[in-house]
Enzyme design. Structure first.
Site, short mmCIF file in Angstrom:
data_model
loop_
_atom_site.label_atom_id
_atom_site.label_comp_id
_atom_site.label_asym_id
_atom_site.label_seq_id
_atom_site.Cartn_x
_atom_site.Cartn_y
_atom_site.Cartn_z
N TYR A 161 1.00 -0.97 0.08
CA TYR A 161 -0.04 -0.04 0.10
C TYR A 161 0.86 1.37 0.11
CZ TYR A 161 -4.44 -1.96 0.96
OH TYR A 161 -5.78 -2.70 0.68
N LYS A 228 1.77 -13.71 6.52
CA LYS A 228 2.10 -14.82 5.43
C LYS A 228 3.44 -15.19 5.20
CE LYS A 228 -0.03 -16.64 2.53
NZ LYS A 228 -0.45 -18.02 2.51
N ASP A 282 -4.14 -16.79 5.99
CA ASP A 282 -5.38 -17.57 5.21
C ASP A 282 -6.02 -18.57 6.44
OD1 ASP A 282 -2.73 -18.45 4.73
OD2 ASP A 282 -3.44 -20.33 3.93
N ASP A 306 -6.68 -5.05 5.70
CA ASP A 306 -7.45 -4.61 4.90
C ASP A 306 -8.75 -5.58 4.43
OD1 ASP A 306 -9.00 -2.93 3.00
OD2 ASP A 306 -7.69 -2.69 1.67
#
Ligand code: NAP
Length: 415
Positions: A161, A228, A282, A306
């Site tokens: 971002y 992640k 996830d 987000d």
């Protein structure tokens, strides 16, 4: 006092100040700047300020009162001075330390990507904080929405971002691809666009510190780093490592890791300790659906935050009741998380719940906790009475449809 050309600070009231340890010194009559916002902003802001004022009065009588100070951004600012985000608006937020804002239109053209992002970046509001909890009676797509009660701390300044992007075919992009090939032997397809994902120890540590302090202040049981890192080892993996490191170096006396709990305490968290754990992003999406009660504070990089904020808010009934704040060392801006919904502008129709609950966060931030509780209880009561705005009414059997302003009045009646 600074000079303001567009805005007029109120004559009554005092400034909030930040002490050297970054805590707030809040007077009984703080001056708080507000940005009304575009589109439905006028409706939801009017409703939210009315509810906040009424709650402060209910909780403290004449002892405490907020003096509101209107500052300008978005269309209202543009109409006044041909600027979307005047410098004096940013100065007012810095000078008064705490502000609240309605949604802002993203101007088309003019070189501004988003006013919200500009405010966050210019004031270094590095944490996006979103508490997500269920209000009984709100229609939800899951069976046990009441089990969701988490606060998401999303890093606000870095990750993909941060805006470091190069368009496919641009000179910079071609040079970067050549550089990667020639200097590192890395082959990127020649017709790629490129975005860069920086994640720093500095930004991770300050976010984690804020999250652990929040857990401590609110007596919460766990802080979970969501990442992640299994794939992106030196960005998201490092985020996880730096998060653990910060907890160890600054909060060793009040935190314990999951590994330590299993190794030394038979899987039971010792009394008074905050559990620090981590989950792959996830897997965390699944956990939030299957075992949400095991999570309190979630800390994550920008992109994960987000996605996860919106997924989590959907479980408890959607954006209409989702509050948010952008917080930095020297200033905090509390805001509605929905947009300007232009088709409903000026219709006195939409749900002001998001901004009202952002007001609850703001009152909590100021230490006006009793007033915050007054609002939460009255809002819960109003929803259980099925007196709601169109977005909830259309999903509830036998509900009474209220306008935006009527919903605010109903909440105040229930205080
Ligand atoms: P939006 O304004 O959030 O509206 C999308 C839909 O969400 C609305 O049509 C409505 O759905 C529902 N909704 C939004 N706010 C609601 C409320 N208070 N009560 C009930 N329902 C509500 O999203 P958008 O149309 O994508 O964006 C419009 C503008 O807002 C854009 O300029 C965007 O850049 C800006 N924006 C600003 C912010 C911000 O300032 N923080 C955030 C997001 C977007 P139904 O029609 O189905 O009822």
């Amino acid at each position: 006092m600074s000079e303001y050309k567009l805005s007029k600070p109120p004559v009554v009231g005092e400034k909030i100040t930040v002490r050297s340890d970054n805590s707030l010194a809040v007077p009984d009559n703080p001056i708080i700047p507000f940005i009304e916002g575009d589109g439905i902003g006028a409706d939801v802001t009017k409703a939210a300020l009315f509810v906040i004022d009424s709650a402060v009065k209910k909780a403290y009588g004449d002892k405490k009162m907020i003096s509101w100070f209107e500052i300008f951004a978005g269309e209202k600012a543009y109409n006044l001075c041909c600027e979307w985000l005047p410098a004096e608006t940013l100065r007012a937020i810095t000078e008064y330390c705490v502000a609240i804002k309605g949604p802002l239109t993203t101007p088309v053209g003019g070189g501004i990507r988003s006013l919200n992002v500009a405010i966050r970046q210019k004031l270094n509001l590095y944490a996006c904080v979103r508490p997500i909890r269920y209000f009984r009676g709100v229609p939800s797509p899951v069976k046990e929405p009441e089990k969701v009660d988490v606060v998401i701390f999303r890093e606000n300044t870095e990750d993909v971002y941060s805006g470091i992007e190069f368009a496919q075919g641009s000179d910079e992009c071609v040079r970067l691809i050549e550089f990667l090939r020639d200097s590192f032997g890395i082959n990127v397809l020649h017709d790629s666009g490129i975005g860069i994902k920086p994640i720093s120890k500095t930004a991770t540590s300050r976010l984690m510190k804020m999250a652990v302090l929040y857990a401590k202040k609110h007596g919460l049981k766990s802080v979970t780093l969501v990442h992640k890192g299994n794939i992106m080892k030196f960005t998201e993996g490092a985020f996880k490592e730096w998060g653990y490191e910060l907890a160890k170096s600054e909060f060793d006396d009040i935190t314990i890791t999951e590994d330590e709990v299993y190794k030394d305490h038979d899987g039971k968290v010792p009394e008074g300790k905050i559990l620090i754990k981590d989950r792959i992003a996830d897997a965390m999406f699944q956990q939030l659906l299957l075992r949400p009660e095991e999570y309190d504070v979630l800390v994550m990089p920008n992109l994960n935050g987000d996605y996860m904020s919106d997924a989590a808010i959907a479980q408890v009934g959607g954006l209409g009741l989702g509050p948010g704040a952008n917080i930095g060392e020297k200033a905090a801006v509390f805001e509605a998380t929905h947009g300007t919904a232009p088709k409903y502008a000026g219709m006195d129709k939409v749900n002001p719940g998001s901004l009202i609950l952002s007001g609850v966060m703001m009152l909590d931030h100021l230490g006006f906790n009793e007033a915050a509780t007054v609002i939460v209880d009255a809002l819960q009561k109003t929803i259980l009475q099925k007196r709601v705005t169109y977005d909830l009414e259309r999903l509830m059997d036998g509900a009474t449809l209220l306008k935006c302003s009527e919903f605010a009045k109903a909440i105040v009646e229930n205080m």
